[in-house]
Design a protein around this motif. Structure first.
Motif, PDB file in Angstrom:
ATOM      1  N   PHE D 399      -6.301 -30.752   3.741  1.00 39.15           N
ATOM      2  CA  PHE D 399      -5.948 -31.203   5.086  1.00 39.15           C
ATOM      3  C   PHE D 399      -5.629 -29.990   5.954  1.00 39.15           C
ATOM      4  CE2 PHE D 399      -2.919 -34.162   7.599  1.00 39.15           C
ATOM      5  CZ  PHE D 399      -3.882 -34.283   8.579  1.00 39.15           C
ATOM      6  N   GLY D 400      -4.855 -29.075   5.376  1.00 45.18           N
ATOM      7  CA  GLY D 400      -4.686 -27.776   6.006  1.00 45.18           C
ATOM      8  C   GLY D 400      -3.756 -27.752   7.187  1.00 45.18           C
ATOM      9  N   VAL D 401      -2.684 -28.517   7.114  1.00 42.80           N
ATOM     10  CA  VAL D 401      -1.716 -28.417   8.202  1.00 42.80           C
ATOM     11  C   VAL D 401      -0.377 -27.908   7.713  1.00 42.80           C
ATOM     12  CG1 VAL D 401      -2.736 -30.086   9.756  1.00 42.80           C
ATOM     13  CG2 VAL D 401      -1.231 -30.858   7.928  1.00 42.80           C
ATOM     14  N   VAL D 402      -0.238 -27.763   6.399  1.00 46.09           N
ATOM     15  CA  VAL D 402       1.040 -27.285   5.872  1.00 46.09           C
ATOM     16  C   VAL D 402       0.952 -25.780   5.685  1.00 46.09           C
ATOM     17  CG1 VAL D 402       2.738 -27.574   4.066  1.00 46.09           C
ATOM     18  CG2 VAL D 402       1.221 -29.470   4.671  1.00 46.09           C
ATOM     19  N   PHE D 408      -4.334 -23.951   4.979  1.00 50.96           N
ATOM     20  CA  PHE D 408      -3.854 -23.764   6.346  1.00 50.96           C
ATOM     21  C   PHE D 408      -4.264 -22.391   6.873  1.00 50.96           C
ATOM     22  CE2 PHE D 408      -0.614 -21.958   9.114  1.00 50.96           C
ATOM     23  CZ  PHE D 408      -0.690 -22.845  10.174  1.00 50.96           C
ATOM     24  N   TRP D 409      -4.036 -21.381   6.047  1.00 48.10           N
ATOM     25  CA  TRP D 409      -4.342 -20.022   6.500  1.00 48.10           C
ATOM     26  C   TRP D 409      -5.829 -19.868   6.747  1.00 48.10           C
ATOM     27  CZ3 TRP D 409      -0.121 -18.433   8.166  1.00 48.10           C
ATOM     28  CH2 TRP D 409       1.072 -18.660   7.470  1.00 48.10           C
ATOM     29  N   PHE D 415     -10.060 -20.447  12.989  1.00 52.05           N
ATOM     30  CA  PHE D 415      -9.786 -20.757  14.387  1.00 52.05           C
ATOM     31  C   PHE D 415      -9.755 -19.484  15.220  1.00 52.05           C
ATOM     32  CE2 PHE D 415      -6.986 -22.167  17.872  1.00 52.05           C
ATOM     33  CZ  PHE D 415      -7.636 -23.346  18.203  1.00 52.05           C
ATOM     34  N   MET D 416      -9.068 -18.484  14.658  1.00 56.16           N
ATOM     35  CA  MET D 416      -8.978 -17.220  15.370  1.00 56.16           C
ATOM     36  C   MET D 416     -10.345 -16.551  15.467  1.00 56.16           C
ATOM     37  SD  MET D 416      -5.292 -16.335  13.956  1.00 56.16           S
ATOM     38  CE  MET D 416      -5.570 -14.712  13.370  1.00 56.16           C
TER      39      MET D 416
END
Lengths: 270, 126, 168, 515, 121, 83, 94
Positions: D399-402, D408-409, D415-416
């Protein structure tokens, strides 16, 4: 369905046109050029080059030299693909057992007798192609596939029963195949093992004297060059290919009764 | 294209390209698995022939020779002459590898198709 | 002794073929070929030789040579000329028939030799063989007779004489 | 360096030995121990290769002692070594897991194929030769086809395997054609040599001389053909169909290998071809940008399609397969931004995806044995604290929000990377696919909280020590990596260096050819 | 001198071979049914392949310009011819028998069929 | 001089197109096997003329000797006519 | 040298006849009408192609390539046997 066919046809045609364009526009160089690629020239000049042994495999046949020496690792893994395929075939028919006496009759007496005369002749022809792999066109695959087709032919002509009675069962073929493969493996790391034992530098798939390593395989046998490892590779590969292909064909040609028995046993699946 | 040899060679290569198309069409549109199987063998054979065509060359003399020395050379000049008249051995070595790999895949596919027929009693698959 | 002779026969045949096939001129080829033929003959002998062979092999080979000389030169040439004439003739004068041809050789090699000779001459092809009743069924392009014995006279009597002497 | 050259050979040799041993040893237990031992040694060797590349940069091993364009060279850079370590790890875990999961006749054949699959994948990652990559792809693919049809009594497994094999054969044949085309125009097969000549068509190298044909044209078609193959291997949008077919029918440890190793090879191939071989400044020039854009769009589509289809799945294995498609799409998007940070982010995404999807398979495998493949079955996992915790960890990571987890990283880095090159739409796609797939993940966690019908009788359920151990180890790796990425500067630097190594063709060439 | 004789004989045999090749091909096209075509095929195999192979081996023995490998050529060509003598008859017989037994190929025109009248199996 | 062998190769290539087309189109799978054997033979001749004896030597056993055996067996075990 | 010219020109003159007969064989393969007909044509095609390869190896001055002819002879025969077995037996291995 029609639409799908049209889409496939159009995309295939596009690819073909693109390919044709690349070929005709000289993407691969001129067609049938007068000059060779430089790499090919290096191979031809170095395959048998006693004046520059460090980059040579001392084999008269450039193709065999490339197949088993310059690009030996390719060929090793190519044999592994064949190995994986045979393992896969025996995996999906696992549990089979050849049963003699199902009633194979083979073909007519004339064909059987003719094939019987052929057997030793083609066998020795295959072996000779494998043995002379570094001298004349041919090599381990060629010789091995000769022998393999011979075995396939024998299966078809004489029927499975006949072969199984004469001891050509899959267990024995598997043993031969493994012997061939392990021979290939042993040949490929032979000099490395010697080097490690003596504390000298050596390479995997080393054949002749190389930069940084003094070890070398024998260069001559009697009055002809051996190509070092090439002779061994060809012999073992012929054994492995012949036994492997014959094994795969034997498993594929199992009769309905035998396969049915293996399948009826039932396997659990998720 | 003025040269007849170039023209004939182009005919060879372009027919191989055409074969690629026909067999690929067969792989994707024929319903029978056995027919797909046959088309697939033709397809990969054609790619291999293509490689051999890449490795062909012409020489000034009569006709190029195969990449095999017919006798043990006595001096380096013989090697140069050989390199000047033989065809490219590398594509041949690659194709050798590719043919055996193809054979391995077909053997396995044949087993699978038999199994498929045992399960579904047909070889139709779309 | 008989078994050893069987191996030797197979070895000799294999090695002779090997030497012809490779046109061997180097010691390397001859030695490795001898080894290979020895291995091959040990492996395939049970398949190739069914009974115990006799010592009369040399005599056999002589017959074989004579037989093939006759076979090649006379029968083949005659049949080939006939088939060429038929093929290029304006109208085909053929009378195809399948006739029954009895044979008298006893071993399977002899039978194969006769059948092979029949098939190898254009104009006659063995379609079916019945080993129990010792009958060939021959498709004959220029059928002159339908009775078994007369057909045998026409087709295979000559071949069989030699085959009987070679293989019994 | 010897170990890199020896590793695939060692795994393959070990696989060769198994059928020979099967004539003597019949006990299945022996083969389980044997395969585990071999894969552990393989893992150690992969670790050694990884450490070596950390120390010395690009490592090259010459087979047979020939000078590079003549012979084959294994060239391992940071990218190959990192992914190689990852695949060796997943392979080991899967082999260990199989000793519990797979109980069938002909078990030794199963382990043979597992080991050859490992050899194939490591060979793909280590090789420095275009044609050798084809051979290794075939080793990998053929083992994979055979493993999919392992449950031969299952008609769908056979059908999936046939589909996979037919299209796979066409795909690898196209790669073969690409390698022929490359040879035809560059006159060499060595990757470093091609990389050098793609940058500078006038370059000369010993033994292979100058280029031979029209480099731009042939590179374009070679890239197009090989990109088709790699998108197939990576299960990216138009070629994604085999994964949801084949994956669920394979034995669970093999499914884990599919999502964790085979997909990896596809992404690796794209990075290798579009950065090292035909990178910035190569003769392909403008065309490269277009190809990257096409692949980027395909990746975006794949991310969205995978996420949408994931939500509606009722089969847990299919669920994970679609999740893989979505995440591979994201990795593709990052890998085709054309920047160093993009490749680093893609690598991190690949690592996170591989580990967590494999983890999900390992955890769900216990439930599949007990109650079958339906999504409701995951409720069974509540009986084991470790398994259910691991399952949640895996889902949250995907999920990648924690911010604790590596997932997440990786998404943050991606994104960056998107923002860096100004692909705003891509950033939106990233968010959207995270959001959509999040629905599915939450649904699955919800199922985990519910109870399930009683499990069926299965002798394997008596002791679940092995699967729990595997699950725990994988979770540990995942969590440790997630913390280490930010907490240990060394690890963060290693990840960044992967991107740099993909860009840095000069040192790649230098390690192989010598200048 | 002996070379010239060998080469001349060999070339003659090869020419005969080409002629019978052509006979076989035309016969295969012109003859009315499968069983009659078999005979043309035999002519193509024996006259069209065995004879030129033996001819080629004679030519190779005589052609000194080919160097030492010419013995290889001669031997292999001769061996191929020899094998073909065994193979061609077995092959024709096998396919004829299979065609007859399976009824795949029509038998007409045929004047007399001994197999149908109680032969065979 | 080189025109003669290469024109043979060209004729073989054209023949192989016909054989491939028929092999893909024919509904009788056994006939398709026969056509693919013709195609293989034509390719073998191309390899021979393009001076690749090694390839011809491995290609002929593989695609005239083994693959037809496998395919014919496949047809025997499944069904002869394509639907 | 004289001999070489003689042999080469004689063989070159024969090639069109060979090619013509191959094309005629191919016509029979295409026309059929039955499977045995096609197989018979492939058979003859293979045998004659083998002889042609032997002749070509003299013409192209590469004596070592003659083995291909042997291979073709052998395996075209094998192909024959496979189809025969298909037509007459219940199973290929039986």
């Amino acid at each position: 369905m029609r639409l799908r066919e049209v889409v496939v046809a159009v995309s295939v045609a596009l690819m073909v046109l693109l390919l044709a364009y690349v070929v005709s526009a000289g993407g691969l160089g001129p067609l049938a050029p007068r000059e060779l690629r430089e790499l090919a020239r290096s191979y031809l000049a170095n395959a048998y080059n006693p004046w520059n042994v460090t980059q040579s495999s001392l084999s008269l046949e450039a193709v065999t030299a490339i197949v088993w020496d310059y690009r030996g690792i390719d060929t090793f893994f190519e044999t592994s693909v064949l190995f994986a395929s045979i393992v896969g075939v025996s995996l999906i028919f696992r549990g089979y057992r050849e049963r003699p006496g199902i009633g194979g009759r083979g073909l007519s007496e004339i064909v059987k007798t003719s094939t019987r005369v052929l057997l030793p002749l083609i066998l020795v022809a295959g072996v000779s192609i494998a043995l002379h792999g570094h001298l004349t066109p041919g090599g381990g695959f060629q010789g091995g596939s000769f022998i393999a087709v011979l075995l396939v032919l024998a299966t078809v002509v004489f029927s499975l029963d006949f072969l199984v009675e004469r001891g050509l069962a899959s267990g024995r073929l598997l043993a031969l195949r493994s012997a061939g493969l392990l021979g290939v493996l042993a040949t490929s790391v032979a000099l490395l093992a010697v080097g490690l034992a003596l504390g000298i530098d050596a390479y995997i798939f080393q054949n002749m004297v190389r930069e940084g390593s003094e070890l070398s395989m024998p260069q001559w046998l009697l009055d002809r060059p051996t190509g070092g490892t090439l002779l061994f590779f060809n012999v073992f590969e012929a054994l492995a290919v012949a036994a492997g292909l014959a094994l795969a064909f034997l498993v594929l040609s199992l009769r309905e009764e035998e396969v049915g028995e293996a399948m009826a046993a039932g396997e659990w699946h998720e | 294209m003025s040269d007849p040899t170039t023209f004939l060679f182009a005919v060879v290569v372009l027919s191989l390209v055409a074969n690629t198309g026909i067999s690929l069409y067969g792989v994707f549109t024929r319903p029978s698995l056995v027919k797909k199987f046959i088309s697939l063998t033709i397809f990969s054979d054609t790619l291999n022939s293509f490689a051999i065509a890449i490795g062909f060359r012409r020489v000034v003399g009569p006709y190029p020779s195969a990449a095999v020395l017919s006798s043990v050379p006595e001096d380096p000049d013989e090697l140069l002459a050989f390199a000047g008249s033989a065809v490219d051995p590398l594509p041949q070595a690659l194709v050798l590898t590719a043919i055996v790999i193809g054979l391995a895949v077909y053997m396995f596919l044949a087993g699978l198709i038999m199994l498929y027929h045992r399960h579904y009693r047909t070889t139709r698959m779309v | 002794m008989g078994r050893l002779l069987g191996y030797l026969t197979v070895f000799a045949m294999t090695y002779a073929f090997y030497v012809v096939f490779t046109g061997a001129t180097s010691v390397f080829s001859l030695v490795l070929g001898a080894l290979a033929s020895a291995v091959v003959s040990v492996v395939v002998k049970p398949l190739v030789v069914s009974g115990e062979p006799r010592v009369s092999d040399i005599a056999r080979l002589a017959y074989l040579a004579v037989y093939y000389l006759y076979y090649m030169v006379v029968a083949e040439v005659r049949a080939h000329v006939a088939i060429a004439r038929t093929v290029f003739g304006r109208r085909m004068d053929i009378s195809p028939a399948i006739v029954e041809v009895p044979y008298h050789v006893k071993t399977s090699y002899g039978m194969t030799l006769v059948a092979g000779s029949i098939t190898n001459t254009p104009g006659t092809v063995v379609v079916q063989v019945d080993p129990e009743r010792r009958r060939f069924y021959v498709h004959w392009l220029y059928a002159k007779a339908f009775e078994p014995d007369r057909a045998r006279e026409e087709i295979s009597a000559e071949f069989e004489r030699f085959a009987q002497r070679i293989f019994g | 360096m010897l170990v890199a050259g020896l590793l695939p050979l060692f795994l393959m040799g070990a696989a060769f030995t198994i059928p020979a041993l099967s004539l003597v040893v019949k006990s299945p237990r022996f083969y389980r121990v044997y395969a585990t031992a071999v894969s552990l040694v393989g893992l150690a060797m992969a670790l050694a290769v990884f450490l070596e590349t950390r120390e010395r940069g690009v490592v090259a091993y010459r087979f047979g002692g020939f000078r590079p364009p003549l012979g084959i060279v294994y060239t391992v850079d940071a990218l190959g070594a990192t992914l190689g370590l990852l695949s060796a790890f997943v392979l080991t875990m899967s082999v260990v897991y199989s000793t519990w999961m797979v109980r069938s006749r002909g078990e030794y054949l199963y382990y043979t194929l597992m080991l050859s699959l490992g050899a194939g994948s490591l060979g793909c990652l280590y090789t420095g030769d275009v044609f050798n990559l084809f051979v290794m792809l075939e080793v990998l693919s053929l083992s994979a086809y055979a493993l999919v049809s392992f449950y031969r009594d299952n008609p769908r497994a056979v059908e999936a395997s046939i589909r996979y094999a037919f299209v796979g054969m066409v795909a690898t044949s196209l790669y073969l054609l690409a390698s022929f085309v490359l040879y035809g125009s560059y006159g060499t097969l060595n990757m470093a040599d091609i990389a050098l000549k793609a940058r500078n068509p006038a370059a000369w190298t010993p033994y292979s001389g100058w280029v031979f044909g029209d480099v731009v044209l042939s590179s374009a078609i070679a890239i197009a053909l090989s990109a088709w193959t790699f998108t197939f291997k990576a299960a990216v949008f138009p070629n994604h169909f085999w994964l949801p077919d084949a994956n669920p029918e394979a034995p669970t440890p093999v499914s884990a290998l599919f999502v964790a190793v085979i997909d990896l090879i596809g992404a690796y191939g794209v990075i290798r071809f579009l950065y090292t071989l035909f990178g910035e400044g190569s003769a392909v020039g403008v065309l490269r940008h277009d190809i990257l854009l096409v692949l980027h769009v395909l990746g975006a589509l794949s991310a969205l399609v995978g996420a949408m289809l994931l939500v509606v799945q009722t089969d847990v294995k299919k669920f994970i397969a679609y999740s893989t498609i979505s995440h591979m799409g994201l990795a593709f998007m990052a890998a085709t931004t054309g920047t160093e940070s993009g490749v680093s982010a893609a690598t991190l995404q690949l690592i996170s995806n591989s580990l967590s999807e494999a983890l999900l398979f390992y955890a769900a495998g216990v439930a599949i044995v007990a109650v079958g493949r339906s999504v409701e079955g995951v409720g069974f996992l509540r009986r084991s604290k470790v398994a259910s915790a691991a399952f949640v960890v895996g889902l949250l990571n995907l999920f990648g929000v924690v911010p604790v987890f590596v997932g997440f990283w990786s998404k943050l880095f991606m994104f960056m990377a998107f923002l860096e090159v100004g692909y705003l739409a891509s950033a939106v796609v990233l968010m959207a696919s995270t959001g959509i797939s999040g629905v599915g993940y939450v649904k699955l966690i919800n199922y985990l909280a519910r109870s399930t019908p009683g499990p069926r009788e299965d002798p394997r359920l008596r002791s679940t020590l092995v699967p729990v151990l595997v699950v725990a180890l994988t979770t540990l790796a995942l969590v440790a990596l997630g913390i280490a990425v930010v907490a240990v500067p060394e690890v963060g630097r290693a990840i960044r260096e992967v991107g740099a190594s993909a860009m840095d063709y000069a040192s790649y060439v230098k390690a192989v050819i010598g200048w | 001198m002996i070379e010239l004789v060998l080469v001349a004989a060999g070339l003659t045999l090869i020419a005969i071979g080409v002629f019978y090749d052509f006979v076989g091909a035309v016969g295969l096209l012109r003859l009315p049914n499968f069983f009659t075509r078999l005979h043309a095929a035999t002519a193509g195999a024996i006259g069209g392949a065995v004879v030129p192979m033996i001819g080629a081996s004679l030519v190779a023995l005589g052609a000194e310009y080919l160097g030492p490998p010419r013995f290889f050529l001669a031997g292999a060509a001769f061996a191929s011819g020899l094998l073909l003598m065994i193979l061609a008859q077995a092959g024709s017989h096998a396919i004829a028998r299979a065609a007859y037994l399976s009824g795949e190929a029509p038998r007409e025109p045929i004047l007399y069929d001994a197999l149908e009248k109680g032969g065979g199996e | 001089m080189e025109v003669v062998p290469i024109s043979i190769a060209a004729i073989a290539a054209l023949l192989s197109i016909v054989a491939t087309y028929l092999a893909v189109r024919s509904r009788d799978l056994l006939a398709a096997v026969v056509f693919s054997a013709v195609q293989s033979t034509a390719y073998a001749l191309i390899y021979y003329v393009l001076m690749a004896p090694d390839i011809a030597l491995v290609y002929i056993p593989v695609s005239v000797g083994i693959l037809p055996a496998v395919t014919v067996m496949l047809v025997k075990k499944t069904e002869r006519y394509e639907e | 040298m004289d001999l070489e010219v003689l042999i080469s020109s004689a063989l070159t003159a024969l090639i069109p006849a060979y090619v013509a007969s191959f094309v005629l064989y191919a016509v029979r393969v295409v026309k059929g009408p039955t499977i045995p007909d096609r197989v018979l044509a492939v058979d003859s095609l293979g045998y004659d192609l083998a002889a042609f390869m032997v002749v070509l190896s003299i013409l192209l001055r590469s004596p070592l390539m003659v083995v291909c002819g042997l291979a073709l002879v052998l395996w075209v025969y094998a192909f024959d046997i496979y189809v025969a077995k298909y037509l007459e037996a219940r199973e290929m291995g039986g």
